[in-house]
Design a protein around this motif. Structure first.
Motif, PDB file in Angstrom:
ATOM      1  N   ASN A   1     -11.994  19.398  35.957  1.00 17.40           N
ATOM      2  CA  ASN A   1     -12.310  18.411  34.921  1.00 17.40           C
ATOM      3  C   ASN A   1     -11.145  18.218  33.950  1.00 17.40           C
ATOM      4  N   LYS A   2     -10.443  19.297  33.648  1.00 18.26           N
ATOM      5  CA  LYS A   2      -9.256  19.186  32.802  1.00 18.26           C
ATOM      6  C   LYS A   2      -8.225  18.262  33.457  1.00 18.26           C
ATOM      7  N   GLY A   3      -8.037  18.433  34.764  1.00 15.47           N
ATOM      8  CA  GLY A   3      -7.110  17.570  35.491  1.00 15.47           C
ATOM      9  C   GLY A   3      -7.570  16.129  35.524  1.00 15.47           C
ATOM     10  N   LEU A   4      -8.849  15.901  35.783  1.00 14.85           N
ATOM     11  CA  LEU A   4      -9.363  14.530  35.816  1.00 14.85           C
ATOM     12  C   LEU A   4      -9.197  13.834  34.469  1.00 14.85           C
ATOM     13  N   SER A   5      -9.476  14.548  33.384  1.00 18.69           N
ATOM     14  CA  SER A   5      -9.372  13.938  32.061  1.00 18.69           C
ATOM     15  C   SER A   5      -7.952  13.470  31.775  1.00 18.69           C
ATOM     16  N   LEU A   6      -6.969  14.214  32.246  1.00 18.53           N
ATOM     17  CA  LEU A   6      -5.579  13.827  32.045  1.00 18.53           C
ATOM     18  C   LEU A   6      -5.161  12.692  32.968  1.00 18.53           C
ATOM     19  N   LEU A   7      -5.584  12.752  34.238  1.00 17.92           N
ATOM     20  CA  LEU A   7      -5.016  11.881  35.262  1.00 17.92           C
ATOM     21  C   LEU A   7      -5.749  10.559  35.454  1.00 17.92           C
ATOM     22  N   LEU A   8      -7.055  10.536  35.270  1.00 19.27           N
ATOM     23  CA  LEU A   8      -7.819   9.315  35.535  1.00 19.27           C
ATOM     24  C   LEU A   8      -7.299   8.094  34.758  1.00 19.27           C
ATOM     25  N   PRO A   9      -6.961   8.232  33.474  1.00 13.83           N
ATOM     26  CA  PRO A   9      -6.483   7.034  32.744  1.00 13.83           C
ATOM     27  C   PRO A   9      -5.080   6.596  33.159  1.00 13.83           C
ATOM     28  N   LYS A  10      -4.340   7.434  33.861  1.00 14.60           N
ATOM     29  CA  LYS A  10      -2.935   7.157  34.153  1.00 14.60           C
ATOM     30  C   LYS A  10      -2.678   6.694  35.584  1.00 14.60           C
ATOM     31  N   TYR A  11      -3.623   6.981  36.497  1.00 16.16           N
ATOM     32  CA  TYR A  11      -3.393   6.725  37.916  1.00 16.16           C
ATOM     33  C   TYR A  11      -4.558   5.943  38.513  1.00 16.16           C
ATOM     34  N   GLU A  12      -4.233   5.050  39.420  1.00 13.07           N
ATOM     35  CA  GLU A  12      -5.263   4.236  40.081  1.00 13.07           C
ATOM     36  C   GLU A  12      -6.118   5.082  41.002  1.00 13.07           C
ATOM     37  N   TYR A  13      -5.516   6.078  41.633  1.00 14.18           N
ATOM     38  CA  TYR A  13      -6.235   6.939  42.560  1.00 14.18           C
ATOM     39  C   TYR A  13      -5.922   8.411  42.266  1.00 14.18           C
ATOM     40  N   ILE A  14      -6.929   9.266  42.505  1.00 11.40           N
ATOM     41  CA  ILE A  14      -6.751  10.712  42.373  1.00 11.40           C
ATOM     42  C   ILE A  14      -7.102  11.352  43.713  1.00 11.40           C
ATOM     43  N   ALA A  15      -6.142  12.052  44.310  1.00  9.88           N
ATOM     44  CA  ALA A  15      -6.383  12.787  45.553  1.00  9.88           C
ATOM     45  C   ALA A  15      -6.621  14.252  45.229  1.00  9.88           C
ATOM     46  N   ARG A  16      -7.594  14.844  45.905  1.00  6.49           N
ATOM     47  CA  ARG A  16      -7.827  16.282  45.779  1.00  6.49           C
ATOM     48  C   ARG A  16      -7.072  17.037  46.865  1.00  6.49           C
ATOM     49  N   MET A  17      -6.642  18.230  46.509  1.00  3.89           N
ATOM     50  CA  MET A  17      -6.005  19.120  47.466  1.00  3.89           C
ATOM     51  C   MET A  17      -6.248  20.540  47.002  1.00  3.89           C
ATOM     52  N   ASP A  18      -6.532  21.452  47.931  1.00  2.97           N
ATOM     53  CA  ASP A  18      -6.714  22.853  47.597  1.00  2.97           C
ATOM     54  C   ASP A  18      -5.489  23.657  47.990  1.00  2.97           C
ATOM     55  N   ALA A  19      -5.266  24.736  47.266  1.00  3.26           N
ATOM     56  CA  ALA A  19      -4.046  25.521  47.423  1.00  3.26           C
ATOM     57  C   ALA A  19      -3.966  26.259  48.749  1.00  3.26           C
ATOM     58  N   ASP A  20      -5.101  26.384  49.452  1.00  3.82           N
ATOM     59  CA  ASP A  20      -5.084  27.099  50.734  1.00  3.82           C
ATOM     60  C   ASP A  20      -5.311  26.170  51.927  1.00  3.82           C
ATOM     61  N   ASP A  21      -5.314  24.855  51.691  1.00  5.94           N
ATOM     62  CA  ASP A  21      -5.514  23.891  52.776  1.00  5.94           C
ATOM     63  C   ASP A  21      -4.195  23.193  53.120  1.00  5.94           C
ATOM     64  N   TRP A  22      -4.252  22.333  54.119  1.00  4.28           N
ATOM     65  CA  TRP A  22      -3.041  21.674  54.637  1.00  4.28           C
ATOM     66  C   TRP A  22      -3.419  20.276  55.107  1.00  4.28           C
ATOM     67  N   CYS A  23      -2.585  19.279  54.776  1.00  3.07           N
ATOM     68  CA  CYS A  23      -2.903  17.915  55.199  1.00  3.07           C
ATOM     69  C   CYS A  23      -1.818  17.356  56.118  1.00  3.07           C
ATOM     70  N   PHE A  24      -2.250  16.553  57.084  1.00  7.02           N
ATOM     71  CA  PHE A  24      -1.331  15.904  58.016  1.00  7.02           C
ATOM     72  C   PHE A  24      -0.528  14.825  57.288  1.00  7.02           C
ATOM     73  N   PRO A  25       0.684  14.500  57.772  1.00  8.86           N
ATOM     74  CA  PRO A  25       1.585  13.588  57.050  1.00  8.86           C
ATOM     75  C   PRO A  25       1.022  12.197  56.766  1.00  8.86           C
ATOM     76  N   GLU A  26       0.116  11.709  57.621  1.00  8.73           N
ATOM     77  CA  GLU A  26      -0.389  10.341  57.453  1.00  8.73           C
ATOM     78  C   GLU A  26      -1.599  10.258  56.530  1.00  8.73           C
ATOM     79  N   ARG A  27      -2.009  11.370  55.965  1.00  9.39           N
ATOM     80  CA  ARG A  27      -3.264  11.388  55.202  1.00  9.39           C
ATOM     81  C   ARG A  27      -3.293  10.329  54.094  1.00  9.39           C
TER      82      ARG A  27
END
Length: 336
Positions: A73-99
């Motif tokens: 929630n701390k992150g959302l409060s900072l980022l939502l007014p500044k960015y059109e989209y917010i992507a989530r990512m966890d520190a122990d996961d991995w995403c493919f390049p085209e995500r």
């Protein structure tokens, strides 16, 4: 307003953090900033992040350990007014390049979609890339109903459209240390559409000590689930207490035949009603999938209740009450 912010909370995840950050930085879509929120880690998290030397990375460390939900929630409060989209990512996961490229293309194509997730592989060995995997539902309208039974999205796969989240002041429920994603998805489903891509664009790391898998957290996890599901049923006009949901969805307690009939009748009545509501929205294929899911839920409760499954009077009672599936198909589903 900038295009995309990636919100990555971390706490003592040093063994996995480099791989996770690498996968974000190596995206084919590059117009993003990565915000790493460190919830007072006691390992070498800070050193790992600083080793990247990337201007895309913004490192923010909490003054106190506040837990995942408040950090998000701390992150959302900072980022939502500044960015059109917010992507989530966890520190122990991995995403493919085209995500990011594929998800943002989808969100730009369908402006009514508030949140987009992807398919992913659940792995103990992150070097693997299986040929196939268990999938989340794709159809927007089906997702809304599927949330009555499961979280329906991989948390770290989602991208949120900031405008709707801001408009309705939506946030994670800070009373929950897990299942907070599922609860938020139920709130988002009430204000806009959600979708999952068919593409497998994530690898989720299976850790035995994670919040929802550790034995000491499982009881609390089920309590949160029961709370979320009971609240969400009200959105469709059906009233269940948390205790009733726990009993119908999760309890292993044996009960007598008469009490079972009383409880399963309420369950079936709700299932009949929700299926009737869904018919005008779901494709024929997902009507079939949904009715099968409902039948399996009835069977699961029947098994867990300890009531004899060979009792002809119980069979007659259930077959007579269910309207969401034809009798022959229902019999086949219940005897499996």
């Amino acid at each position: 307003m900038r295009n995309l912010a990636v919100l990555l909370p971390t706490y003592n995840a040093a063994p996995y953090l480099s791989d996770s950050i690498d996968s974000v930085l190596n995206q084919t879509f590059q117009d993003f900033d990565l915000y790493v929120y460190d919830d007072c880690s006691t390992d070498n998290t800070k050193e790992i992040i600083e080793s990247f030397k990337s201007p895309k990375i913004h490192y923010i460390k909490n003054k106190f350990n506040i837990g995942l939900t408040k950090t998000l929630n701390k992150g959302l409060s900072l980022l939502l007014p500044k960015y059109e989209y917010i992507a989530r990512m966890d520190a122990d996961d991995w995403c493919f390049p085209e995500r990011f490229e594929k998800q943002l293309h989808y969100l730009e194509t369908y402006p009514e979609v508030v949140m987009c997730g992807t398919q992913g592989y659940w792995l103990k060995d992150m070097t693997q890339v299986p040929q196939d995997g268990w999938t989340y539902p794709l159809e927007m309208s089906y997702i809304k109903y599927n949330l009555l039974f499961g979280a329906t999205f991989g948390h770290s796969s989602v991208i949120l459209r900031s405008q709707k989240i801001l408009e309705y002041s939506l946030r994670y429920d800070e009373s929950k240390i897990n299942c907070q994603d599922w609860e938020l998805w139920t709130q988002i489903s009430k204000v806009g559409k959600m979708a999952n891509l068919p593409d497998f664009l994530m690898k989720y790391r299976i850790l035995e000590h994670s919040n929802h898998r550790s034995p000491e957290k499982q009881k609390l996890n089920i309590e949160y689930r029961s709370n979320i599901i009971a609240s969400y049923w009200k959105h469709f006009g059906f009233s269940f207490s948390e205790k009733e949901i726990y009993h119908l969805y999760y309890s292993e307690t044996n009960i007598d035949k008469d009490l079972f009939k009383m409880k399963v009748e309420k369950m079936i009545n709700a299932f009949n009603g929700i299926f009737e509501q869904s018919m005008s929205e779901l494709s024929k294929a997902n009507q079939k999938n949904f009715s099968y899911k409902l039948a399996r839920r009835v069977l699961s409760y029947w098994k867990r209740s300890g009531v004899n499954r060979m009792n002809p009077f119980v069979w007659f009672f259930i077959l007579n009450k269910i309207r969401f599936m034809g009798k022959m198909r229902l019999i086949k589903s219940l005897i499996r």
